[in-house]
Scaffold this motif. Structure first.
Motif: not given
Length: 737
Positions: A691-701
């Motif tokens: 879950x942490x990694x998914x939140x941190x990945x939001x908006x990378x693109x």
């Protein structure tokens, strides 16, 4: 007490009665005696005892009656067996050979009754009640009706404790060369004739074996420093907050966090005559030890007083440590520590640490871990990964040392370069929070690297070796981030600090440069963690690994970590078994080594940072208690041995088969339950990290998302980049809308 002696002690029983009673005593050694009002008595008609239940029904039980009940419903004997077990123990101490012991136990029981009476008097005075009322409450809590029954209650408690102690003394062998607790710890023991034995052997008839406390429970000895984050929010992975006082003479969470990292690295601040300040490397005499830092800075007051000592951590402890602390350290050892991973001792036991290791054939064949269990042990993140592969693919996190410098400098910054609040003064955009969330707010275990970060390019304390464009690039047309460095780049000034001088590359080859170690050369781990009572950052050193037979030291000539190597000529290096000794340094069986012709005690858990004999005893007892309580089936192995040695015989083979079936089922049930609990804990931890990694990945693109870009922390003060604060830009409020 020898096994055959044990059989003779209860020879007063009828043959079938004796066998049944011993059998059940072996199976339920932890059973609690019932109240004296239901105390067992001898019956002239051949029954083991008569029993009056809570409704006043008086029943006489024979051994066969009990077994018939058992065959119908295995759970129906829990109360009845308590009586059988009490009969067995009371009869044992009633034997003439135990007269002196019984006298001692009777004195203790008498003292316990007197203490109860004194307690009643004290409580009556404190509570403003009567002695009679308070003493009646004590009788009720013991489940008895009068003083005589209270005495019998205490006597049986003393007898039962001594009975178990006698069994543990020589592991039921009667051989003074055998220490029962050590046999449970190691999973093996050696008798006086030099023959080695497996303590808890696997058997087709009796079921699964047990490898002993060291291998089954994987004990670790940690030290740690906790920096509490009272402003922290549980499960806020990208926009958490840490405090900082606005007063220049007061500290705060950001400063405390930075100061701990700097102290661990041996970094100080030098002030020149013109008032300018810079980061400098302290000499070894000025550098603080991990113990000193823990004592001064740790917000865990209990361990701080013990210089960071966190005691023993084992698999069976479910609530004492948050998963990030406990499982994070296990993950580091089993997945990331390459030297331990490939060593014979570590490779043998990795599957016990992280469920889901498919390639270990032994793990799938010994009844502990099956393919079905592994298949079910998957992270529920849509990837169909096992927990093991999830952590292996995730790798170890890293916190750049430069992030601590940035926190120190930016802790109090709340205005932009023009003195105005930015984004309506929303504090998630304060530089300290941007830096904290990007680098420190990680629930997976991390090491600290000698790297600088983007914010260091505007630092007054250090000379950055890269410019801002090396870390972050911005699309000026949209204000979006097109690339952003997440781990930093090595800075030679940081790499020259004392904390980065030990060669860790053979332990963690995935890092080209050394990671942070304490003054003894132990790798410092860091992790964000929390519970209902606190949120914070833990800094951890593994004082003794469960996967290293000989521990860890630093080769002075090479400055390299040396792991799992026995000393060539003695030395203060305890084996894992010795480290968890149950003896104290003033005992002859305590581990020692020779130094300059003198015999010296080895450093173990018992005397670690301790010189008081009272504290030694407390520590030795702590180890002993852990060992003797870790497995609910330990008594069944003692019983198995008694049968196999001929001390117990069955007149009715069907009874023997029933009991073997019971033991098999009970052992496997406990194994399955323990694995499921352990596996579920790992799964829950893995899913939290997922879950942490998914939140941190939001908006990378898109270049904008929940994790606020570090460019905001930099431009907060420089105001040099166009577009990022405009609508749709990387720093536009609110970032998580």
């Amino acid at each position: 007490m020898h096994a055959h002696e044990f059989g003779r002690r209860i020879s007063d029983f009828d043959m079938n009665t004796k066998k049944c009673a011993i059998l059940m005593a072996g199976l339920f050694a932890g059973a609690v005696g019932l109240a004296a009002c239901d105390s067992p008595t001898w019956s002239a008609d051949g029954a083991i005892f008569t029993y009056t239940d809570a409704r006043g029904n008086r029943v006489a039980y024979t051994a066969e009656d009990l077994l018939n009940d058992y065959r119908q419903d295995g759970t129906s004997l829990s109360t009845e067996f308590d009586h059988v077990y009490e009969v067995l123990i009371r009869n044992y101490y009633a034997d003439e050979s135990q007269a002196s012991v019984l006298a001692e136990l009777e004195e203790r029981a008498t003292s316990a009754v007197l203490e109860d009476k004194q307690t009643a008097e004290t409580n009556a005075e404190s509570n403003g009640t009567s002695y009679e009322a308070e003493f009646e409450a004590i009788l009720d809590s013991a489940g008895v009706d009068n003083v005589d029954e209270l005495y019998e209650h205490h006597l049986y408690e003393e007898e039962r404790a001594r009975f178990q102690q006698d069994l543990e003394q020589t592991f039921g062998t009667g051989d003074s060369a055998v220490n029962g607790v050590d046999a449970m710890r190691d999973g093996t023991y050696t008798t006086s004739d030099g023959v080695s034995h497996v303590s808890f052997p696997e058997s087709e008839e009796w079921g699964a074996g047990n490898d002993g406390w060291l291998k089954e429970q994987m004990p670790y000895h940690f030290r740690h420093i906790l920096v509490k984050l009272n402003s922290g929010i549980a499960n806020e992975y990208t926009q958490d907050k840490i405090s900082e006082s606005t007063s220049l003479d007061e500290g705060g969470e950001a400063t405390d966090l930075a100061n701990v990292v700097m102290a661990l690295a041996g970094a100080g601040i030098s002030t020149a005559e013109d008032g300018t300040q810079s980061i400098v490397a302290l000499d070894e005499s000025s550098r603080w030890s991990f113990s000193q830092i823990a004592n001064v800075f740790s917000d865990d007051t209990g361990s701080a007083a013990a210089y960071g000592d966190s005691g023993i951590v084992t698999k069976v402890m479910e609530t004492d440590y948050v998963p990030e602390f406990k499982l994070g350290a296990y993950a580091f050892e089993s997945l990331y520590n390459e030297r331990n991973k490939e060593s014979a001792y570590g490779k043998e036991n990795r599957y016990r640490v992280a469920p889901g290791l498919r390639e270990d054939a032994e793990a799938s064949e010994n009844g502990t871990i099956t393919d079905e269990m592994i298949d079910e042990n998957q992270v529920l993140d849509g990837t169909d990964e096992t927990v093991y592969s999830f952590f292996e693919n995730l790798g170890i996190g890293q916190i750049p040392f430069g992030a601590a410098i940035a926190l120190l400098e930016e802790a109090k910054v709340q205005e932009d370069a023009n003195g105005n609040p930015v984004n309506n003064n929303v504090d998630t955009f304060y530089p300290r929070n941007v830096i904290y969330n990007k680098y420190f707010n990680r629930h997976n275990i991390c090491v600290i690297t000698p790297n600088e970060i983007a914010t260091n390019t505007i630092s007054d304390l250090i000379e950055a070796e890269n410019d801002l464009s090396s870390f972050i690039t911005v699309d000026e047309a949209t204000g979006h981030i097109t690339s952003e460095d997440k781990v930093g780049k090595v800075n030679q000034q940081f790499a020259a600090l004392p904390g980065f001088q030990v060669d860790t590359t053979n332990v963690l080859p995935q890092f080209a440069n050394n990671v942070l170690t304490d003054e003894k050369g132990q790798i410092v781990l860091a992790v964000r963690a929390g519970s209902d009572s606190y949120q914070g950052i833990h800094f951890i050193v593994i004082e003794r690994s469960a996967l290293s037979e000989y521990g860890q030291s630093v080769d002075g000539s090479t400055g390299q970590i040396v792991e799992n190597e026995a000393p060539v000529t003695g030395g203060d290096t305890a084996t894992l078994s010795e480290y968890y000794t149950t003896a104290t340094p003033n005992m002859s069986r305590y581990p020692t080594y020779e130094a300059e012709g003198e015999t010296e005690p080895k450093t173990t858990y018992v005397n670690f940072n301790i010189s008081s004999s009272t504290s030694w005893t407390e520590r030795a007892n702590e180890v002993s208690d852990e060992i003797t309580s870790y497995n609910p089936n330990l008594s069944s192995y003692n019983f198995q041995r008694l049968v196999e040695e001929g001390a117990i015989e069955f007149a009715d083979q069907s009874i023997e088969e029933d009991m073997k079936t019971y033991v098999q089922t009970s052992r496997q049930s406990n194994i399955d339950s323990a694995f499921t609990t352990w596996s579920d804990n790992w799964k829950a931890y893995a899913e939290k990290i997922a879950a942490q990694e998914q939140f941190r990945a939001v908006g990378e693109e898109t270049g904008t998302g929940y994790l606020i870009s570090e460019i905001c922390a930099v431009d907060y003060q420089t105001q040099a980049i166009e577009g990022i604060w405009e609508v749709g830009g990387a720093c536009y409020y609110p970032a998580n809308a």
